[in-house]
Design a protein around this motif. Structure first.
Motif, PDB file in Angstrom:
ATOM      1  N   THR A 130       0.835  -1.197   0.000  1.00 51.76           N
ATOM      2  CA  THR A 130       0.000   0.000   0.000  1.00 51.76           C
ATOM      3  C   THR A 130       0.872   1.249   0.000  1.00 51.76           C
ATOM      4  O   THR A 130       1.776   1.377   0.836  1.00 51.76           O
TER       5      THR A 130
ATOM      6  N   GLU B 189       2.489   4.952   0.480  1.00 57.15           N
ATOM      7  CA  GLU B 189       2.530   5.861   1.624  1.00 57.15           C
ATOM      8  C   GLU B 189       1.450   6.918   1.481  1.00 57.15           C
ATOM      9  O   GLU B 189       1.212   7.457   0.400  1.00 57.15           O
ATOM     10  N   GLY B 190       0.776   7.201   2.577  1.00 63.22           N
ATOM     11  CA  GLY B 190      -0.309   8.171   2.554  1.00 63.22           C
ATOM     12  C   GLY B 190      -1.676   7.542   2.368  1.00 63.22           C
ATOM     13  O   GLY B 190      -2.695   8.235   2.482  1.00 63.22           O
ATOM     14  N   GLU B 191      -1.710   6.250   2.057  1.00 64.72           N
ATOM     15  CA  GLU B 191      -2.969   5.530   1.936  1.00 64.72           C
ATOM     16  C   GLU B 191      -3.008   4.422   2.980  1.00 64.72           C
ATOM     17  O   GLU B 191      -1.982   4.043   3.537  1.00 64.72           O
ATOM     18  N   THR B 192      -4.187   3.914   3.237  1.00 59.47           N
ATOM     19  CA  THR B 192      -4.346   2.855   4.220  1.00 59.47           C
ATOM     20  C   THR B 192      -4.816   1.579   3.537  1.00 59.47           C
ATOM     21  O   THR B 192      -5.282   1.593   2.392  1.00 59.47           O
TER      22      THR B 192
ATOM     23  N   ASP C 166      -8.321   1.856   2.529  1.00 60.52           N
ATOM     24  CA  ASP C 166      -8.489   2.567   1.254  1.00 60.52           C
ATOM     25  C   ASP C 166      -8.415   1.594   0.083  1.00 60.52           C
ATOM     26  O   ASP C 166      -9.189   1.692  -0.881  1.00 60.52           O
ATOM     27  N   GLN C 167      -7.470   0.665   0.145  1.00 60.80           N
ATOM     28  CA  GLN C 167      -7.295  -0.298  -0.939  1.00 60.80           C
ATOM     29  C   GLN C 167      -8.486  -1.266  -1.018  1.00 60.80           C
ATOM     30  O   GLN C 167      -8.956  -1.605  -2.103  1.00 60.80           O
TER      31      GLN C 167
ATOM     32  N   ALA D   2     -11.510   0.448  -2.699  1.00 62.75           N
ATOM     33  CA  ALA D   2     -11.198   1.271  -3.871  1.00 62.75           C
ATOM     34  C   ALA D   2     -12.101   0.940  -5.063  1.00 62.75           C
ATOM     35  O   ALA D   2     -12.794  -0.076  -5.082  1.00 62.75           O
TER      36      ALA D   2
ATOM     37  N   HIS E 131     -16.268   2.057  -4.077  1.00 60.01           N
ATOM     38  CA  HIS E 131     -16.903   3.359  -3.824  1.00 60.01           C
ATOM     39  C   HIS E 131     -18.342   3.376  -4.340  1.00 60.01           C
ATOM     40  O   HIS E 131     -19.231   3.965  -3.713  1.00 60.01           O
TER      41      HIS E 131
ATOM     42  N   ASP F 243     -18.149   0.424   5.261  1.00 61.67           N
ATOM     43  CA  ASP F 243     -16.966  -0.132   4.606  1.00 61.67           C
ATOM     44  C   ASP F 243     -16.573  -1.465   5.240  1.00 61.67           C
ATOM     45  O   ASP F 243     -16.260  -2.438   4.536  1.00 61.67           O
TER      46      ASP F 243
ATOM     47  N   THR G 198      -2.315  -1.514  -6.460  1.00 63.13           N
ATOM     48  CA  THR G 198      -1.566  -0.400  -5.854  1.00 63.13           C
ATOM     49  C   THR G 198      -0.595   0.287  -6.796  1.00 63.13           C
ATOM     50  O   THR G 198      -0.223   1.433  -6.557  1.00 63.13           O
TER      51      THR G 198
END
Length: 386
Positions: A47, A49-52, A55-56, A59, A63, A114, A380
């Motif tokens: 994953t 950097e800056g995402e969790t 989030d993946q 994705a 959404h 989620d 990713t």
């Protein structure tokens, strides 16, 4: 040393006895969850950097399903656009209702939407695992074959979607149990699970064709009475019901919405062929070359599966044909092919089970790591792959 062996013997006997007491279906579920844990772990490591990790796992299509589960189809469609960026309120109707409905139900237990979506996907995979075991048993009764099929399917290319807010895991459960119903001549099971598959994703069109054909053949060839005809009636109701609902609500067919929203339509393989030739000619990006390799391998496995019971062989070949013949987004072909993994990988599992334990462990381990990496890479690193 003798004393040590004597002390170890009771412990070894106890472990063997425990293994025998645990039902095989429980082992299948344990294998599935362990393999998916590896896949999610690899995804977490990759994953950006800056995402969790969350989030993946939510994705892309996730959404859409989250929005539909929260606001409904009309409420979520107010700000949606088509493939050209123009406002298109009907776009959410391209997504089938079973997953967001299940998410909404689970969310009433207190889970955020989620996490409810991930819980639904995980539960669906758990339901699918025993069905994979049953399917394998009809081809090769050795327990090792069934457990290998579970492991190989759970880590196939694009298997990351089995743990995401995606329809892959629910469809896998529905399709596998429908095929179990076909090969075991349990027609109410086959028809009901195919109906649910038709409320999950459009790939159900292949499953419907297989179930209806098998039921009609059973009725005609074996004079099985009226029982198989229940599957003929039930199987298409989910897909046709949703397509009819879409037309009533939007005034457009589901196919029209797919074409305008995503540029996806049946083109007899023209887009796929152009995609393959670009990859072979060295004009494609690395991910596309890998995806073409997955497609070609699936085609080979579909041919190799011709010796399987004909409904299974027909299902595998049908999903491959659907993936090849649909144009617009050829890069998602490996994800479409995941629906056929239980059938395409069955001969592989049966062949691998003949090998020595060390070989089985090595090959399966490489497959799990490689499939997990490929799936995480597609999510990713390379955009628009799922």
């Amino acid at each position: 040393m003798t004393a040590t062996l004597l002390l170890d013997a009771p412990r070894h006997t106890a472990r063997v006895e425990l293994a025998r007491r645990v039902p095989l279906w429980a082992w299948a579920i344990a294998v599935y969850l362990a393999v998916r844990a590896v896949g999610v772990g690899v995804l977490a490591v990759m994953t950006p950097e800056g995402e969790t990790l969350l989030d993946q796992l939510t994705a892309w299509d996730g959404h859409w399903y989250l929005g539909i589960a929260e606001h409904g189809y009309t409420g979520h469609g107010e700000g949606t656009v088509d493939a050209d960026g123009e406002p298109y309120p009907s776009a959410p109707f391209a997504f089938f209702p079973l997953l967001p409905s299940a998410m909404s139900i689970v969310a009433t237990l207190g889970l955020p939407l989620d996490l409810a979506g991930i819980a639904v996907a995980t539960a669906a995979g758990i339901v699918a695992a025993p069905a994979l075991l049953r399917l394998a048993g009809h081809v090769d009764p050795r327990p090792t074959v069934g457990l290998l099929l579970v492991a190989l399917t759970a880590s196939a290319p694009m298997s990351s979607t089995l743990s995401m807010v995606y329809t892959e895991a629910p469809f896998l459960a529905c399709a596998c149990w429908a095929l179990v119903g076909v090969v075991e001549h349990r027609w109410a099971l086959a028809g009901t699970c195919t109906l649910l598959a038709g409320l999950t994703r459009s790939t159900a069109v292949v499953l419907i064709a297989v179930v209806v054909a098998a039921a009609l053949w059973r009725t005609w060839r074996h004079r099985a009475g009226w029982a198989p005809l229940s599957a003929v009636v039930l199987a298409p109701l989910g897909l046709l019901g949703w397509w009819g609902t879409v037309h009533v609500w939007t005034g457009h067919t589901w196919q029209e919405i797919e074409l305008r929203g995503w540029g996806v339509a049946w083109d007899w393989g023209a887009d796929t062929w152009a995609w393959i030739t670009r990859a072979v000619a060295g004009e494609a990006q690395p991910y596309h070359v890998l995806a073409v390799a997955v497609l070609l391998a699936a085609a080979v496995l579909a041919v190799a599966g011709a010796r399987l019971p004909w409904p299974l062989a027909l299902y595998g070949a049908g999903v491959v044909t659907l993936a090849v013949g649909s144009g617009g987004l050829p890069q998602i072909t490996p994800r479409v092919l995941l629906a056929a993994a239980p059938v395409l990988l069955l001969p592989v599992a049966a062949g691998l089970a003949h090998r020595r334990p060390a070989t089985i462990a090595a090959v399966t381990g490489v497959w799990i790591v490689g499939g997990s990496w490929y799936s995480a890479y597609a999510l990713t690193v390379w955009p628009y792959a799922i």
